[in-house]
Enzyme design. Structure first.
Site, mmCIF file in Angstrom:
data_model
loop_
_atom_site.group_PDB
_atom_site.id
_atom_site.type_symbol
_atom_site.label_atom_id
_atom_site.label_comp_id
_atom_site.label_asym_id
_atom_site.label_seq_id
_atom_site.Cartn_x
_atom_site.Cartn_y
_atom_site.Cartn_z
ATOM 1 N N SER A 252 -15.190 37.136 20.391
ATOM 2 C CA SER A 252 -16.192 37.511 21.678
ATOM 3 C C SER A 252 -16.729 36.490 22.265
ATOM 4 O O SER A 252 -16.407 35.265 22.302
ATOM 5 C CB SER A 252 -17.220 38.217 21.024
ATOM 6 O OG SER A 252 -18.171 37.223 20.142
ATOM 7 N N LYS A 253 -17.438 36.859 23.620
ATOM 8 C CA LYS A 253 -18.258 35.682 24.326
ATOM 9 C C LYS A 253 -18.801 34.490 23.679
ATOM 10 O O LYS A 253 -18.422 33.425 24.260
ATOM 11 C CB LYS A 253 -19.204 36.299 25.265
ATOM 12 C CG LYS A 253 -18.895 37.566 26.018
ATOM 13 C CD LYS A 253 -19.471 38.743 25.245
ATOM 14 C CE LYS A 253 -18.529 39.745 24.897
ATOM 15 N NZ LYS A 253 -18.439 40.631 23.828
ATOM 16 N N ARG A 254 -19.181 34.701 22.620
ATOM 17 C CA ARG A 254 -19.989 33.741 22.001
ATOM 18 C C ARG A 254 -19.052 32.599 21.305
ATOM 19 O O ARG A 254 -19.395 31.513 20.768
ATOM 20 C CB ARG A 254 -21.288 33.913 20.811
ATOM 21 C CG ARG A 254 -20.588 34.799 19.853
ATOM 22 C CD ARG A 254 -21.562 35.413 19.002
ATOM 23 N NE ARG A 254 -20.825 36.090 17.925
ATOM 24 C CZ ARG A 254 -20.517 35.523 16.737
ATOM 25 N NH1 ARG A 254 -20.339 34.314 16.813
ATOM 26 N NH2 ARG A 254 -19.787 36.355 15.887
ATOM 27 N N HIS A 255 -17.749 32.787 21.245
ATOM 28 C CA HIS A 255 -16.975 31.983 20.673
ATOM 29 C C HIS A 255 -16.331 30.855 21.590
ATOM 30 O O HIS A 255 -15.332 30.311 21.329
ATOM 31 C CB HIS A 255 -15.658 32.714 19.891
ATOM 32 C CG HIS A 255 -15.924 33.406 18.905
ATOM 33 N ND1 HIS A 255 -16.045 34.675 18.627
ATOM 34 C CD2 HIS A 255 -16.219 32.884 17.394
ATOM 35 C CE1 HIS A 255 -16.383 34.814 17.501
ATOM 36 N NE2 HIS A 255 -16.514 34.126 16.790
#
Length: 488
Positions: free
Chosen positions: A253-256
């Site tokens: 996801s984006k936070r990766h």
RNA sequence: GCCCCGGUCGUCUAGCCAGGUCAGGAUGCCACCCUUUCAAGGUGGAGAUCAGGGGAUCGAAGCCCCUCCGGGGUACCA
């Protein structure tokens, strides 16, 4: 099995395509190419609320960048056009009606609150009662009534007993008890289909032979199988691919961090390196070969060599592989690629110059986005400004450094008029100068390196000088002396 | 909670289906060699009681059972 292999990549335009999406596309594409079949791209834009502008372009750009061509789909068309689900609405509505007529589906008028209450009580009691009351209430739509209506949806009526089984080509037999399956929505109140209806409809109509998708879809497979059965369609083969996760083993996801495919291009990864690396996430040629040519991959891409477990995307190993591919480039090829990462526009002379620089930095590059920095000191008459203190080598002082600089300048001036400025000549000549000054190679060459490049780290000194040319080297030696003068 | 999938060095993986070499390769890490710096290259090393426990077998990472852990799903999202 039907003769032709037809697989598809069916992304939703809800944002930037990430590594996971693209890897799924890659496996489908490889499978198609291995079998001489067709690779189809279909846009699954059935959720109007999540549509992101520019997402379709980003997805297609990602495929193009990696050289994955598609035989049917956006831009190229095909016998089953249109390939955007938002343009196929009548199809889904007609099929919904068919299911309604057959008694395999029903209108549901439940509010979100009602549904939530129903689910909560199901969970608490531990038992599952399929569907809402609408299924039995008899509030079925009248014949001739429009299928869409602002406050009702159409639900599929799951069988209340029995088992739905899929023979997954990667995971083997997987089965679910029908009574545990919920009556899922197939047509939303806005007239758009849900994923389930749309995917089954289109996979059938587009004659897809193998559905290869990420493992997160495995739990919805029984729904699809039931739809195939209700329609009387023959289901395709299924293969659920292992997922690619972040370092925390959770779904990407984006936070990766950097996960969008475009970011890899920006960072200077070679598409062929990324492709090679991605295919190794869940597939292997033989367990020992890591650098594999595209043709080799295509020739050997079979489902039995696909792993079952999810894989973490390891940036370090990607970096290593990118270096391999960079070193494999021709000087010309590398120079051309580097140019795209150098912000300013190079004129013909500079481009030729870069072509000469490329082999020197080749094995020192891990990512193309380092191109500008790693070549910066080659350009310009003088080296970029630097602290004169770095000219003075260990065990030396400023006067000694100045004298050495002068000796080198004299030697360059007297013994190399305009003829041989080759690195071998430079090395023997300057090596002698250094010896006469009784300086170690480390000291003398170290200070010359700094004077010539303005840096303490560079490609081999004499090859660097040769590429820079006599005038530039001389100008820089003089500049170095000038910078050192005040400190003496 | 319920359903489903998975579990071999830190990481990617080979081997599993058709039991029998010190569980192999790569990456990353460390050391040494090469060396005018940095890389690249070469050599070597540490690193996995094959998630754990039972069982059948002369013999299990492989076959069977149980447990644990991780993940995914459980939407009028895909």
């Amino acid at each position: 099995m039907s003769a032709e292999v037809r697989v598809r990549f069916a992304p939703s335009p809800t944002g930037q395509p990430h590594i996971g999406n693209i890897r799924t596309a890659l496996f489908n594409w490889l499978f198609a190419r291995h079998h001489g079949g067709k690779f189809i791209v279909r846009i699954e834009d059935t959720d109007q609320t999540r549509f992101v502008d520019g997402a379709i372009e980003a997805i297609l750009d990602g495929l193009k960048w990696l050289n994955m061509d598609w035989d049917e789909g956006p831009e190229v068309g095909g016998p089953h056009a249109p390939y955007e689900q938002s343009n196929r609405l009548e199809l889904y509505q007609r099929l919904s009606e068919q299911l309604l007529d057959q008694g395999n589906a029903y209108y549901c008028y439940c509010s979100r609150e009602e549904l939530e209450r129903l689910r909560r009580s199901n969970r608490e009691s531990g038992s599952y009662s399929a569907g809402c009351q609408c299924r039995r209430s008899g509030r079925a739509g009248a014949v001739g009534e429009p299928v869409t209506d602002d406050d009702r949806v159409i639900r599929f009526a799951m069988p209340e007993s029995g088992i739905t089984r899929v023979h997954d080509l990667i995971r083997g037999d997987v089965e679910w008890r029908n009574e545990l399956q919920e009556d899922f929505v197939i047509l939303k109140s806005d007239g758009f289909p849900t994923y389930h209806l749309a995917v089954v409809t289109d996979d059938h109509l587009m004659e897809i032979s193998h559905v290869m998708r990420a493992e997160e879809w495995l739990p919805s497979t029984p729904r699809h199988l039931q739809l195939y059965q209700a329609f009387g369609f023959e289901p395709p083969e299924f293969a659920h691919l292992p997922m690619i996760t972040g370092t925390d083993r959770a779904k990407l996801s984006k936070r990766h961090g950097a996960t969008a495919i475009g970011e890899y291009e920006d960072q200077g990864f070679l598409p062929e390196a990324l492709l090679n690396f991605m295919v190794l996430l869940g597939w292997s040629l033989d367990g020992s070969t890591e650098v594999v040519s595209l043709q080799q991959i295509i020739d050997n891409f079979t489902l039995d060599r696909i792993t079952k477990s999810a894989a973490i995307f390891d940036q370090e190993k990607l970096l290593w592989m990118n270096g391999i591919y960079i070193r494999d480039l021709s000087a010309e090829g590398l120079a051309n690629r580097m140019q795209e990462y150098i912000p300013r526009t190079l004129n013909a002379e500079e481009r030729h110059y870069l072509r000469g620089i490329a082999p020197l930095v080749q094995e020192r590059l891990k990512r193309l986005d380092e191109s500008d920095d790693i070549t910066a000191y080659f350009f310009g008459e003088l080296a970029p400004d630097y602290d004169p203190a770095i000219l003075v080598q260990k065990g030396m002082d400023a006067p000694g450094t100045l004298a050495a600089l002068q000796a080198a300048t004299d030697a360059l001036n007297t013994t190399t008029p305009d003829g041989d400025f080759g690195h071998e000549k430079l090395e023997s000549m300057l090596g002698e100068v250094g010896a006469n000054l009784s300086l170690s190679r480390r000291q003398f060459f170290g200070l010359l390196r700094t004077a010539a490049t303005g840096r303490t780290v560079s490609p081999p000194l004499f090859e660097t000088m040769e590429v820079m040319g006599r005038d530039r080297v001389l100008a820089r030696l003089q500049e170095a002396s000038r910078k050192l003068q005040p400190t003496v």
